[in-house]
Design an enzyme around this catalytic site. Structure first.
Site, mmCIF file in Angstrom:
data_model
loop_
_atom_site.group_PDB
_atom_site.id
_atom_site.type_symbol
_atom_site.label_atom_id
_atom_site.label_comp_id
_atom_site.label_asym_id
_atom_site.label_seq_id
_atom_site.Cartn_x
_atom_site.Cartn_y
_atom_site.Cartn_z
ATOM 1 N N VAL A 151 0.837 -1.197 0.000
ATOM 2 C CA VAL A 151 0.000 0.000 0.000
ATOM 3 C C VAL A 151 0.872 1.248 0.000
ATOM 4 O O VAL A 151 2.033 1.221 0.403
ATOM 5 C CB VAL A 151 -0.957 0.016 1.209
ATOM 6 C CG1 VAL A 151 -1.752 -1.280 1.276
ATOM 7 C CG2 VAL A 151 -0.223 0.247 2.518
ATOM 8 N N SER A 152 0.290 2.361 -0.455
ATOM 9 C CA SER A 152 0.919 3.681 -0.415
ATOM 10 C C SER A 152 2.288 3.657 -1.107
ATOM 11 O O SER A 152 2.398 3.245 -2.248
ATOM 12 C CB SER A 152 1.013 4.161 1.039
ATOM 13 O OG SER A 152 1.337 5.535 1.100
ATOM 14 N N ASN A 153 3.351 4.069 -0.408
ATOM 15 C CA ASN A 153 4.677 4.038 -1.025
ATOM 16 C C ASN A 153 5.081 2.625 -1.416
ATOM 17 O O ASN A 153 5.759 2.412 -2.429
ATOM 18 C CB ASN A 153 5.726 4.611 -0.068
ATOM 19 C CG ASN A 153 5.697 6.112 0.005
ATOM 20 O OD1 ASN A 153 4.919 6.764 -0.677
ATOM 21 N ND2 ASN A 153 6.542 6.686 0.838
#
Length: 705
Positions: free
Chosen positions: A293-295
């Site tokens: 997720v995300s980065n």
């Protein structure tokens, strides 16, 4: 298989990497990028385990584990607390929010969800850099070599090696897959410049000249000279490695996969009797899903783009931090709204805009009294920021303009000029209070510019501060520093370390309580934030004049660094799913998932297997859903991330078609005391209504209202 045991410490077996490599075949030879030794630990799934560090599902809802000796925690204690903190940072474990019902270690598992298996840890590097990057492979006891699978789990944010334990880690381990993690060159590595203390791979501290997660590139003399002027400062790996780690996030993920295959073949390969080992776990016969997720999600996307060896079969990511190549050939239109032409702005540009304007926008009448936890932003500071922005000519208005007028203008600038979705406005205040945009702005300015800690970009540095002494710099306590591996998220403010405005009026002070040199009132160090924004814009953020001297050089370096991290949109035809919340207040969707999907459709055309699911009433940090005012307005995006993984799994194993790109219309629980139910969380539809389809039609990416 012949291995040379170097030592055993509390169940941890360490092998000499140089011996592991001898005489082995490709994917069963120690990769050249591995540096030093590999630490192997076996977990019984009872007293300790891969997923919960022995805490079990119930342990994640209890109090944080403690150290027997706070000044000298053991590696096992640090690992346990790190897993506890990293899991809870990304997953809402509060009652009623879905934990234990829709997700969590015990869901679909036996008992408390503890998972037995082996864990392998090592340092690696990429060509051209000597900055240590942590890599880890977890192999659950349930792994079946005849049906081999692997999931990538690069850390989200700037977190350490256990940063994705509760996301890609949980799903993959419960599926019986090997999970390969990397801190992707960010991680919790911090360097106390005053004492020269740094963290070993296992999180314990050392001042000796040995392998550590990170030390600043300073000679002893230079470090001593710096500390004499700026005492008690810290360097952090993400900000100060001089490596722009994001440029290599894709390579780190690909290398983690190679490391995973090496580990699996060492564990399951058969000796041939001639000093060689038969490769039994082959990439062509192993299902590999790039995830996180995300980065971490952005890292896996970049890995899929760069996967020339065909290591990755599919991609499933949530709210990925992708900075797509700017393609002005298409616009983004939500419903019947105005077409957005200036999409795909860089993380650094829109985040520095949030850092500058959001403090004032928090006072806008439409949100100030209803935005959850806006009370954490002091009214006086909000108004001071508005006044400072107005005095610099950055907010317009009549001579009789009020704070309300200024705040409304600040909000308009963010929504209209920087393309930040109005749905994120209610959550932006709590993110500002949590210093999200401020911390990202500082860390990424340093990282993109490949700056060192000694450069103190925009007069900012990292140090602990004393709330009882006007938030002036203080030494970090030994107890705080001993726990930092387990309590740090890798991007200050964290683990007791603050962002310090060295150039603040009076003395160096924590950024939120600082007074800018151009001001006479506490304005959140607005001069420093404007400096960062100017570096993003490539011009003076106040006057519009061209930058000169050091600032011009920094801006040019940052611009180059950003170009190095742009995503191409080419996933090489791999089945892929993005899920993103429309109310994401950290990674605005008009600059991340939406334009990436549009770019991919133009790059891959009919050959694309990317699907984009935009979830209404969902945002970036599910952990905030534990608070009233948030949990009753929003649903857990984490639930849809696991659906994304399930969909990609079914596509790869059974050939099931991925559902079309669509808006997912959830229903928040209006009563915070009422637990989430299936009626709140509709599944991603196999055949969505026409009015819910997300499509690129001609040169317009159409997003339903």
């Amino acid at each position: 298989m012949k291995r040379i045991m170097m030592g055993t410490l509390i169940g941890v077996t360490v092998f000499a990497s140089s011996v592991w490599a001898k005489g082995n075949s490709p994917f069963n030879a120690l990769p050249e990028f591995i540096q030093g030794d590999i630490a192997q630990t076996t977990y019984d799934g009872i007293t300790d385990d891969l997923l919960t560090a022995g805490l079990g599902a119930s342990g994640f809802v209890g109090s944080a584990p403690v150290f027997n000796e706070p000044l000298a925690p053991t590696p096992a204690e640090l690992r346990r607390l790190a897993i506890y903190n990293n899991y809870r940072a990304l997953v809402d474990t509060a009652p009623g929010g879905g934990y234990g019902t829709f997700f969590g270690p015990s869901v679909g598992a036996t008992g408390e969800g503890r998972i037995a298996g082996e864990e392998y840890l090592a340092f690696m590097t990429v060509p051209g850099s000597n900055v240590p990057v942590t890599v880890m492979a977890q192999v659950p006891e349930s792994f079946d070599p005849r049906n081999a699978c692997m999931v990538t789990a690069p850390s989200s944010g700037s977190r350490g090696i256990y940063g994705a334990i509760g996301t890609a880690g949980e799903w993959g381990l419960k599926k019986g897959c090997a999970v390969v993690y990397t801190d992707k060159g960010t991680g919790t590595g911090s360097h106390n410049l005053e004492t020269n203390t740094a963290q070993r791979m296992d999180g314990t501290l050392t001042g000796a000249d040995e392998a550590v997660q990170f030390r600043a590139d300073l000679s002893d003399t230079a470090r001593s000279d710096f500390s004499a002027v700026w005492p008690d400062r810290f360097a952090f790996k993400h900000a100060h490695s001089k490596a722009n780690p994001e440029a290599d996030w894709g390579r780190y993920v690909l290398q983690s996969i190679e490391f995973g295959f090496y580990v699996l073949n060492e564990k399951f390969g058969r000796e041939l009797g001639n000093g060689k080992t038969l490769i039994t776990i082959k990439p062509k016969k192993t299902l590999v899903i790039a995830s996180s997720v995300s980065n971490g999600g952005g890292s896996s996307v970049r890995a899929a783009e760069q996967d020339t060896q065909g290591l990755i079969d599919g991609v499933a990511v949530s709210e990925p931090n992708v900075n797509p190549v700017v393609d002005t050939g298409f616009t983004i239109v939500q419903g019947t709204g105005t077409a957005i032409t200036e999409h795909s702005r860089s993380l650094f540009e829109y985040t520095t805009a949030l850092a500058v304007y959001q403090g004032c926008a928090n006072q806008a009448p439409a949100i100030r009294d209803i935005a959850p936890l806006n009370v954490l932003n002091a009214t006086a500071v909000r108004e001071n920021i508005c006044n400072s922005l107005a005095s610099k000519g950055l907010l317009s208005g009549a001579a009789s303009a009020t704070i309300d007028d200024y705040a409304i203008e600040a909000q308009r600038i963010l929504n209209e000029e920087f393309g930040i979705q109005p749905e994120q406005n209610l959550l932006a205040p709590v993110h500002f209070a949590s210093k999200v945009a401020q911390s990202i702005s500082m860390t990424y300015a340093n990282a993109y510019a490949r700056a060192g800690v000694e450069d103190r970009v925009c007069g900012l540095s990292f140090a602990a501060t004393d709330k009882d002494n006007a938030y002036a710099v203080r030494p970090l306590t030994p107890t705080e520093e001993a726990a930092a591996f387990a309590t740090s998220n890798g991007i200050p403010p964290t683990a007791g370390v603050d962002i310090v405005y060295d150039d603040a009026a009076g003395q160096p002070t924590a950024l939120p309580t600082s007074v800018s040199p151009s001001s006479s009132q506490m304005d959140y160090g607005l001069d420093a934030l404007l400096c960062l924004h100017g570096l993003a814009l490539g011009r003076d953020a106040v006057t519009g004049d061209a930058l000169t001297g050091t600032d011009a050089a920094l801006a040019a370096a940052i611009s180059e660094g950003i170009e190095d991290i742009r995503a191409t949109g080419n996933l090489r035809g791999k089945p892929a799913v993005f899920v993103t919340g429309r109310a994401d207040a950290i990674l605005p969707i008009n600059h991340t998932s939406r334009p990436y999907y549009g770019l991919n459709q133009r790059v891959e055309g009919a050959g694309s297997e990317l699907r984009y699911y935009e979830v209404l009433n969902a945002h970036h940090l599910d952990i905030l859903n534990q608070f009233p005012g948030i949990g009753d307005r929003y649903v857990p995006l984490h639930h849809y991330y696991f659906q994304a993984l399930d969909l990609v799994w079914e596509r790869l194993t059974n050939g099931t078609e991925l559902p079309p790109s669509q808006v997912v219309r959830t229903t928040p629980r209006a009563d915070f005391a009422t637990p989430l139910a299936e009626s709140n969380l509709p599944v991603i539809a196999a055949q969505p209504a026409n009015g819910d389809l997300i499509r690129l039609v001609g040169n317009e990416l159409h997003i339903p209202e």
